[in-house]
Design an enzyme around this catalytic site. Structure first.
Site, PDB file in Angstrom:
ATOM      1  N   ARG A 140       4.425 -21.748 -11.545  1.00 27.27           N
ATOM      2  CA  ARG A 140       5.122 -20.461 -11.619  1.00 27.27           C
ATOM      3  C   ARG A 140       4.177 -19.325 -11.254  1.00 27.27           C
ATOM      4  NH1 ARG A 140       9.988 -21.901 -13.400  1.00 27.27           N
ATOM      5  NH2 ARG A 140      10.021 -23.787 -14.678  1.00 27.27           N
ATOM      6  N   ASP A 141       4.711 -18.378 -10.449  1.00 27.86           N
ATOM      7  CA  ASP A 141       3.925 -17.215 -10.030  1.00 27.86           C
ATOM      8  C   ASP A 141       3.585 -16.357 -11.249  1.00 27.86           C
ATOM      9  OD1 ASP A 141       3.618 -15.653  -7.048  1.00 27.86           O
ATOM     10  OD2 ASP A 141       3.405 -14.421  -8.855  1.00 27.86           O
ATOM     11  N   ILE A 142       2.380 -15.846 -11.270  1.00 37.55           N
ATOM     12  CA  ILE A 142       1.916 -15.036 -12.402  1.00 37.55           C
ATOM     13  C   ILE A 142       2.625 -13.681 -12.448  1.00 37.55           C
ATOM     14  CG2 ILE A 142       0.005 -13.793 -11.273  1.00 37.55           C
ATOM     15  CD1 ILE A 142      -1.737 -14.635 -13.686  1.00 37.55           C
TER      16      ILE A 142
ATOM     17  N   ASN B 189       3.825 -15.734   3.376  1.00 33.03           N
ATOM     18  CA  ASN B 189       3.200 -14.573   3.998  1.00 33.03           C
ATOM     19  C   ASN B 189       1.950 -15.029   4.734  1.00 33.03           C
ATOM     20  OD1 ASN B 189       5.104 -12.792   2.815  1.00 33.03           O
ATOM     21  ND2 ASN B 189       3.951 -12.821   0.899  1.00 33.03           N
TER      22      ASN B 189
ATOM     23  N   HIS C 296       0.670 -21.064   0.731  1.00 31.77           N
ATOM     24  CA  HIS C 296       1.616 -21.245  -0.380  1.00 31.77           C
ATOM     25  C   HIS C 296       2.990 -20.809   0.075  1.00 31.77           C
ATOM     26  CE1 HIS C 296      -0.501 -17.384  -0.681  1.00 31.77           C
ATOM     27  NE2 HIS C 296       0.641 -16.860  -1.114  1.00 31.77           N
TER      28      HIS C 296
ATOM     29  N   HIS D  62       6.403 -19.413  -1.352  1.00 34.19           N
ATOM     30  CA  HIS D  62       7.096 -18.825  -2.499  1.00 34.19           C
ATOM     31  C   HIS D  62       8.519 -19.375  -2.513  1.00 34.19           C
ATOM     32  CE1 HIS D  62       4.292 -15.250  -3.081  1.00 34.19           C
ATOM     33  NE2 HIS D  62       4.014 -15.546  -1.822  1.00 34.19           N
TER      34      HIS D  62
HETATM   35  P1  DGP Z   1       0.760 -13.738  -1.485  1.00 36.02           P
HETATM   36  O1  DGP Z   1       0.667 -12.285  -1.853  1.00 36.02           O
HETATM   37  O2  DGP Z   1       1.924 -14.077  -0.586  1.00 36.02           O
HETATM   38  O3  DGP Z   1      -0.571 -14.270  -0.993  1.00 36.02           O
HETATM   39  O4  DGP Z   1       1.100 -14.483  -2.858  1.00 36.02           O
HETATM   40  C1  DGP Z   1       0.144 -14.751  -3.819  1.00 36.02           C
HETATM   41  C2  DGP Z   1       0.851 -14.930  -5.111  1.00 36.02           C
HETATM   42  O5  DGP Z   1      -0.025 -15.567  -6.019  1.00 36.02           O
HETATM   43  C3  DGP Z   1       1.314 -13.646  -5.775  1.00 36.02           C
HETATM   44  O6  DGP Z   1       2.743 -13.628  -5.833  1.00 36.02           O
HETATM   45  C4  DGP Z   1       0.720 -13.684  -7.172  1.00 36.02           C
HETATM   46  C5  DGP Z   1       0.272 -15.103  -7.312  1.00 36.02           C
HETATM   47  N1  DGP Z   1      -0.932 -15.292  -8.082  1.00 36.02           N
HETATM   48  C6  DGP Z   1      -2.125 -14.657  -7.904  1.00 36.02           C
HETATM   49  N2  DGP Z   1      -3.022 -15.092  -8.789  1.00 36.02           N
HETATM   50  C7  DGP Z   1      -2.392 -16.031  -9.543  1.00 36.02           C
HETATM   51  C8  DGP Z   1      -2.823 -16.835 -10.630  1.00 36.02           C
HETATM   52  O7  DGP Z   1      -3.962 -16.819 -11.087  1.00 36.02           O
HETATM   53  N3  DGP Z   1      -1.883 -17.663 -11.181  1.00 36.02           N
HETATM   54  C9  DGP Z   1      -0.598 -17.719 -10.696  1.00 36.02           C
HETATM   55  N4  DGP Z   1       0.233 -18.574 -11.302  1.00 36.02           N
HETATM   56  N5  DGP Z   1      -0.181 -16.979  -9.650  1.00 36.02           N
HETATM   57  C10 DGP Z   1      -1.068 -16.137  -9.094  1.00 36.02           C
END
Ligand code: DGP
Length: 114
Positions: free
Chosen positions: A29-31, A87, A100, A102
């Protein structure tokens, strides 16, 4: 890669809310979720972006998309609709340079995206 945040999540050095893990991929899950369901689907191997992954290992790129679809099913958003976004480059909003996808859903999604 030693300084890659998502490699550290793959290695278990940084905790994450992991919804799927296998030898080839991890989904968590995204943070900073932008929708009720916001999951990142990544390969365990390091590639900077989707284009580089597809060039190096097209089967792995396809496998990640298939995995995102199966997670959409298990998260209950397959019927309502979902978006898979990757992205590429800082101008497009890429902040982590480990490819990654999304997976976003659980609400109405606007088009075009910002
Ligand atoms: P992008 O901006 O497309 O490179 O997406 C990176 C995503 O990664 C962003 O939506 C937030 C997420 N993210 C960044 N750091 C962490 C983390 O430490 N844990 C998690 N679960 N997500 C993270």
């Amino acid at each position: 890669m030693s300084d890659c945040l998502f490699c550290a999540i793959v290695a278990g050095d940084i905790p994450a809310d992991i919804v799927h893990r296998d030898d080839d991929a991890v989904a968590f899950r995204d943070i900073d979720p932008q929708a009720p369901v916001h999951i990142l689907v990544i390969p365990t191997s390091h590639h900077a972006n989707a284009t580089e992954l597809a060039a190096a290992d097209p089967a792995a790129a396809g496998g990640l998309l298939a995995l995102a679809g199966s997670i959409a099913e298990s998260e209950g958003i397959a019927d309502s609709g979902y978006r898979i976004v990757t992205n590429t480059g800082e101008g497009a909003g890429q902040s982590v340079h480990h490819v990654h996808f999304h997976l976003l859903g659980g609400r109405d999604l606007q088009w075009p995206p910002g």
